[in-house]
Design a protein around this motif. Structure first.
Motif, PDB file in Angstrom:
ATOM      1  N   GLY A  25       1.300  -1.115   0.067  1.00 50.03           N
ATOM      2  CA  GLY A  25       0.057   0.084   0.186  1.00 50.03           C
ATOM      3  C   GLY A  25       0.577   1.163   0.087  1.00 50.03           C
ATOM      4  N   SER A  26       0.138   2.365  -0.138  1.00 48.98           N
ATOM      5  CA  SER A  26       1.266   3.460   0.059  1.00 48.98           C
ATOM      6  C   SER A  26       1.603   3.748   1.166  1.00 48.98           C
ATOM      7  CB  SER A  26       0.479   4.129   0.151  1.00 48.98           C
ATOM      8  OG  SER A  26      -0.417   4.649   0.510  1.00 48.98           O
ATOM      9  N   GLY A  27       2.830   3.653   1.108  1.00 49.84           N
ATOM     10  CA  GLY A  27       3.546   4.472   2.598  1.00 49.84           C
ATOM     11  C   GLY A  27       4.408   3.618   3.647  1.00 49.84           C
ATOM     12  N   VAL A  28       4.068   2.583   2.632  1.00 47.86           N
ATOM     13  CA  VAL A  28       4.412   1.184   3.840  1.00 47.86           C
ATOM     14  C   VAL A  28       5.762   0.621   3.824  1.00 47.86           C
ATOM     15  CG1 VAL A  28       4.217  -0.892   3.822  1.00 47.86           C
ATOM     16  CG2 VAL A  28       1.880  -0.208   3.557  1.00 47.86           C
ATOM     17  N   GLY A  29       6.591   1.597   2.508  1.00 50.19           N
ATOM     18  CA  GLY A  29       8.141   1.345   2.338  1.00 50.19           C
ATOM     19  C   GLY A  29       8.382   0.475   1.748  1.00 50.19           C
ATOM     20  N   LYS A  30       7.768   0.822   0.182  1.00 47.77           N
ATOM     21  CA  LYS A  30       8.519   0.298  -0.957  1.00 47.77           C
ATOM     22  C   LYS A  30       9.261   1.213  -0.958  1.00 47.77           C
ATOM     23  CE  LYS A  30       4.940   2.188  -3.215  1.00 47.77           C
ATOM     24  NZ  LYS A  30       4.415   2.100  -1.862  1.00 47.77           N
ATOM     25  N   SER A  31       9.942   2.801  -1.056  1.00 47.40           N
ATOM     26  CA  SER A  31      11.073   3.387  -1.611  1.00 47.40           C
ATOM     27  C   SER A  31      12.008   2.948  -1.276  1.00 47.40           C
ATOM     28  CB  SER A  31      10.717   4.242  -1.401  1.00 47.40           C
ATOM     29  OG  SER A  31       9.414   5.364  -2.502  1.00 47.40           O
ATOM     30  N   THR A  32      12.328   2.601   0.206  1.00 49.78           N
ATOM     31  CA  THR A  32      12.495   2.456   0.858  1.00 49.78           C
ATOM     32  C   THR A  32      13.342   0.754   0.717  1.00 49.78           C
ATOM     33  OG1 THR A  32      11.512   3.902   2.694  1.00 49.78           O
ATOM     34  CG2 THR A  32      14.267   2.760   3.417  1.00 49.78           C
ATOM     35  N   TYR A  67      10.526  -3.585  10.252  1.00 49.59           N
ATOM     36  CA  TYR A  67      11.382  -2.933   9.500  1.00 49.59           C
ATOM     37  C   TYR A  67      12.488  -3.605   8.875  1.00 49.59           C
ATOM     38  CZ  TYR A  67       8.404   1.283   8.844  1.00 49.59           C
ATOM     39  OH  TYR A  67       7.485   2.481   9.015  1.00 49.59           O
ATOM     40  N   PRO A  68      12.075  -3.460   7.539  1.00 48.62           N
ATOM     41  CA  PRO A  68      11.224  -4.161   6.218  1.00 48.62           C
ATOM     42  C   PRO A  68      10.224  -5.372   6.681  1.00 48.62           C
ATOM     43  CG  PRO A  68      13.218  -5.370   5.380  1.00 48.62           C
ATOM     44  CD  PRO A  68      13.824  -4.206   7.093  1.00 48.62           C
ATOM     45  N   ARG A 122       5.431  11.331  -7.581  1.00 47.09           N
ATOM     46  CA  ARG A 122       5.406  12.832  -7.518  1.00 47.09           C
ATOM     47  C   ARG A 122       7.255  13.940  -7.421  1.00 47.09           C
ATOM     48  NH1 ARG A 122       1.555  11.028  -2.212  1.00 47.09           N
ATOM     49  NH2 ARG A 122       3.369  10.069  -3.193  1.00 47.09           N
ATOM     50  N   MET A 155      17.439   0.198  -0.560  1.00 44.77           N
ATOM     51  CA  MET A 155      18.413  -1.653   0.201  1.00 44.77           C
ATOM     52  C   MET A 155      18.224  -2.154  -1.109  1.00 44.77           C
ATOM     53  SD  MET A 155      16.205  -1.133   3.873  1.00 44.77           S
ATOM     54  CE  MET A 155      17.780  -2.998   4.571  1.00 44.77           C
ATOM     55  N   GLN A 168      15.932  -5.222   9.497  1.00 39.01           N
ATOM     56  CA  GLN A 168      16.787  -4.984   8.688  1.00 39.01           C
ATOM     57  C   GLN A 168      16.941  -2.976   8.768  1.00 39.01           C
ATOM     58  OE1 GLN A 168      18.357  -7.307   5.863  1.00 39.01           O
ATOM     59  NE2 GLN A 168      19.992  -5.450   5.199  1.00 39.01           N
ATOM     60  N   LYS A 175      17.440  10.740   0.077  1.00 40.24           N
ATOM     61  CA  LYS A 175      17.023   9.624   0.927  1.00 40.24           C
ATOM     62  C   LYS A 175      18.039   8.175   0.725  1.00 40.24           C
ATOM     63  CE  LYS A 175      13.219   9.653   3.504  1.00 40.24           C
ATOM     64  NZ  LYS A 175      12.058   9.667   3.663  1.00 40.24           N
ATOM     65  N   ILE A 231      17.915   0.601   7.513  1.00 42.14           N
ATOM     66  CA  ILE A 231      17.898   0.694   6.638  1.00 42.14           C
ATOM     67  C   ILE A 231      19.778   1.032   5.462  1.00 42.14           C
ATOM     68  CG2 ILE A 231      17.878   2.490   4.538  1.00 42.14           C
ATOM     69  CD1 ILE A 231      15.197   3.371   6.495  1.00 42.14           C
ATOM     70  N   GLU A 283       9.123  14.289  -4.511  1.00 43.84           N
ATOM     71  CA  GLU A 283      10.186  12.542  -4.842  1.00 43.84           C
ATOM     72  C   GLU A 283      11.155  11.889  -5.356  1.00 43.84           C
ATOM     73  OE1 GLU A 283       6.528   9.682  -2.923  1.00 43.84           O
ATOM     74  OE2 GLU A 283       6.345  10.283  -5.293  1.00 43.84           O
TER      75      GLU A 283
HETATM   76  N1  LIG Z   1      13.143  -0.310   6.418  1.00 41.58           N
HETATM   77  C1  LIG Z   1      13.122   0.534   7.006  1.00 41.58           C
HETATM   78  N2  LIG Z   1      13.162   1.702   8.212  1.00 41.58           N
HETATM   79  C2  LIG Z   1      12.955   2.616   9.203  1.00 41.58           C
HETATM   80  N3  LIG Z   1      11.520   3.842   8.342  1.00 41.58           N
HETATM   81  C3  LIG Z   1      11.378   3.044   7.045  1.00 41.58           C
HETATM   82  C4  LIG Z   1      11.696   1.839   7.137  1.00 41.58           C
HETATM   83  N4  LIG Z   1      10.574   1.576   5.536  1.00 41.58           N
HETATM   84  C5  LIG Z   1       9.830   2.689   5.849  1.00 41.58           C
HETATM   85  N5  LIG Z   1       9.838   3.467   6.490  1.00 41.58           N
HETATM   86  C6  LIG Z   1      10.066   4.153   7.007  1.00 41.58           C
HETATM   87  O1  LIG Z   1       8.065   4.271   6.374  1.00 41.58           O
HETATM   88  C7  LIG Z   1       8.209   5.591   4.916  1.00 41.58           C
HETATM   89  C8  LIG Z   1       7.688   5.846   4.053  1.00 41.58           C
HETATM   90  O2  LIG Z   1       8.910   4.410   3.615  1.00 41.58           O
HETATM   91  P1  LIG Z   1       8.420   4.863   1.883  1.00 41.58           P
HETATM   92  O3  LIG Z   1       9.175   6.236   1.289  1.00 41.58           O
HETATM   93  O4  LIG Z   1       9.573   4.102   1.806  1.00 41.58           O
HETATM   94  O5  LIG Z   1       6.929   4.187   2.087  1.00 41.58           O
HETATM   95  P2  LIG Z   1       6.312   3.848   0.235  1.00 41.58           P
HETATM   96  O6  LIG Z   1       5.974   2.984   0.105  1.00 41.58           O
HETATM   97  O7  LIG Z   1       7.016   4.089  -0.798  1.00 41.58           O
HETATM   98  O8  LIG Z   1       5.223   5.606   0.023  1.00 41.58           O
HETATM   99  P3  LIG Z   1       4.693   5.606  -1.399  1.00 41.58           P
HETATM  100  O9  LIG Z   1       3.683   5.162  -1.165  1.00 41.58           O
HETATM  101  O10 LIG Z   1       4.089   7.527  -0.530  1.00 41.58           O
HETATM  102  O11 LIG Z   1       5.541   6.084  -2.132  1.00 41.58           O
HETATM  103  C9  LIG Z   1       9.435   6.526   5.621  1.00 41.58           C
HETATM  104  O12 LIG Z   1       9.760   8.254   5.942  1.00 41.58           O
HETATM  105  C10 LIG Z   1      10.102   5.898   6.516  1.00 41.58           C
HETATM  106  O13 LIG Z   1       9.937   6.165   7.859  1.00 41.58           O
END
Ligand SMILES: Nc1ncnc2c1ncn2[C@@H]1O[C@H](COP(=O)(O)OP(=O)(O)OP(=O)(O)O)[C@@H](O)[C@H]1O
Ligand SMILES: [Mg+2]
Length: 454
Positions: free
Chosen positions: A184-191, A362-363, A213, A195, A433, A223, A435, A216
């Motif tokens: 879903g959105s904001g769950v941590g895909k980009s992070t 996380y992840p 956007r 990695m 793990q 980041k 980041i 980003e």
């Molecule tokens: N491995 C991690 N360790 C710590 N915090 C994390 C980790 N992964 C994600 N987060 C937290 O979750 C937030 C959202 O992560 P991220 O931007 O990766 O999500 P996303 O799924 O890409 O969001 P979007 O849908 O908006 O693109 C980050 O700002 C961070 O605070």
């Protein structure tokens, strides 16, 4: 113009003596034209009436479609009806009017490719959009091409290390595999993508950011990539780009990955996100009058996904493209049509769960819902045994979570569950793990083995 450039232009059927058609209708996000006979997929330039188009093919510096012509005036022929043809613009329709001239520039879109692109951020036409100056490229490659034939595909039999311990050990990927990251959105895909890019053992890394956007993009570079673009190419089409740019951004990145694969490299291709790519095609398809089906997606979206995804893979004796595609699942609903279709094409899926982020894991990879379909072919039987045991113990914990929490489970009633409870803390720690932590493959494996053997 040097002879080599003329040869290159002739090779790609560039139009050296153009004839013109004209726009007969300007729609909200499409043009209708007549007067010339293009094929579907041809690239056209729209020249405001009264302006000369002659200077276009005289640029003798670079064979770069992007720098030859301003993307603002380029479009692609996407449908033909009798004498009329429909053009989807790479930019927007504003500023164009009926009577503007239409010139067929190129039969099929080629994009420039070169090793000079490493470390650069480019748009889908191969134009640099960073501040590192212009790109000199003399080779081009077709944007659209059919996937590798089945017989040229090599067997996926080698591990592709990503540096994330839960993926490397329990969802092991192979060179040439296509994986989906569903979240879903904001769950941590980009992070997680960051990695993987930093931890992956690949010669070349191609990242496609489609429909993100604008803000980003720098954020992702600073980041998630720590500002390190070594051996990396970033292809960007943001949400404010036209649907055609967003659609071809993905193909452009894939064409670049194919170029580096053909030079004998193992390439990592990572794209965020398939959903926004599908939405771009939805806009194009609906404007053409295709019928909307589930969630408004026209049928062409479902045929487009394999055209992109199937281009990843391993070419026997040449190189490989290992691909990770993120798929946005609204409300964590995995039955979304794009998620569903992607899962059927990909060789595995990594599901990220919001519940896990709530618990600070996380992840946030939901190991039990995730799978790598080719894991059996690339890891040792011993390793596979530990993977199965981990999954079994972890699922026992999840099934009995409530019982354990309220103290209704008496130790000794089930030996396997006792073992799972004993290993719970170690297993949960194993899934976490930081980041900037990087685990190499053997270390991840040793750790899994240690926890399971204890
Ligand atoms: N491995 C991690 N360790 C710590 N915090 C994390 C980790 N992964 C994600 N987060 C937290 O979750 C937030 C959202 O992560 P991220 O931007 O990766 O999500 P996303 O799924 O890409 O969001 P979007 O849908 O908006 O693109 C980050 O700002 C961070 O605070
Ligand atoms: Mg993101």
């Amino acid at each position: 113009m040097p002879l080599s450039h003329i040869k290159e232009k002739l090779k790609h059927n560039m139009n050296l003596s153009p004839s013109y058609g004209q726009l007969i209708k300007v729609m909200q996000n499409m043009f209708v034209a007549d007067g010339v006979k293009p094929s579907v997929g041809d690239i056209v330039k729209i020249i405001p009436s009264g302006q000369s188009g002659q200077n276009l093919n005289d640029d003798d510096e670079v064979q770069n479609l992007g720098s030859l012509c301003d993307a603002k005036s380029l479009g692609m022929v996407i449908a033909i009806e009798g004498e009329k043809f429909f053009i989807s613009p790479f930019s927007f329709v504003e500023g164009h009017k009926c009577g503007d001239r239409v010139e067929i520039l190129n039969h099929g879109l080629n994009i420039p490719v070169s090793e000079a692109m490493l470390g650069r951020v480019i748009n889908p036409l191969g134009e640099p959009i960073d501040d590192k100056g212009s790109l000199q490229t003399y080779t081009s490659t077709p944007l659209m091409r059919s996937p590798l034939s089945a017989l040229k595909r090599g067997l996926i039999d080698e591990v592709f290390e990503v540096g994330v311990k839960s993926i490397d050990s329990i969802l092991t990927c192979g060179k040439g595999q296509k994986m989906g990251i569903f979240a879903g959105s904001g769950v941590g895909k980009s992070t997680l993508m960051g990695m993987i890019v930093r931890g992956a053992k690949a010669h070349i890394k191609v990242i496609a950011l489609i429909g993100e956007r604008g803000r980003e993009v720098p954020e992702f570079i600073y980041k998630n990539l720590n500002n390190d673009l070594t051996n990396t190419i970033l292809v960007v089409a943001t949400s404010d780009d036209s649907p055609l740019m967003r659609k071809y951004g993905a193909f452009s990145a894939m064409a670049i990955a194919e170029y580096f694969k053909s030079l004998g490299n193992d390439v990592l291709f990572i794209m965020d996100s398939v959903t926004r790519f599908a939405m771009a095609q939805r806009e194009i398809g609906l404007a053409l009058g295709e019928p909307p089906t589930s969630k408004g997606y026209p049928p062409s979206v479902l045929t487009l996904l394999p055209q992109l995804m199937e281009r990843a893979g391993k070419e026997d004796g040449v190189g490989s493209i290992t691909a990770f595609f993120t798929v946005l699942v609204e409300g964590d609903d995995l039955s979304d049509p794009i998620a569903d279709q992607s899962r059927s094409i990909l060789d595995g899926h990594i599901v990220l769960n919001r519940d896990l982020t709530d618990m600070g894991i996380y992840p946030p990879i939901n190991i039990l819902n995730s799978a790598s379909r080719i894991i059996n072919d690339i890891i040792s039987p011993e390793h596979l045994g530990y993977v199965r045991k981990f999954r079994r113990l972890y699922s026992l914990i999840k099934e009995n979570e409530v019982l354990i929490r309220i103290g209704a489970y008496q130790r000794g009633a089930d030996i396997e569950l006792d073992e799972a409870i004993n290993k719970r803390t170690a297993m949960e720690a194993f899934l976490k793990q930081e980041i900037d932590e990087k685990w190499d493959f053997q270390r991840s494996l040793d750790e899994l083995c240690r926890i399971m053997q204890e």
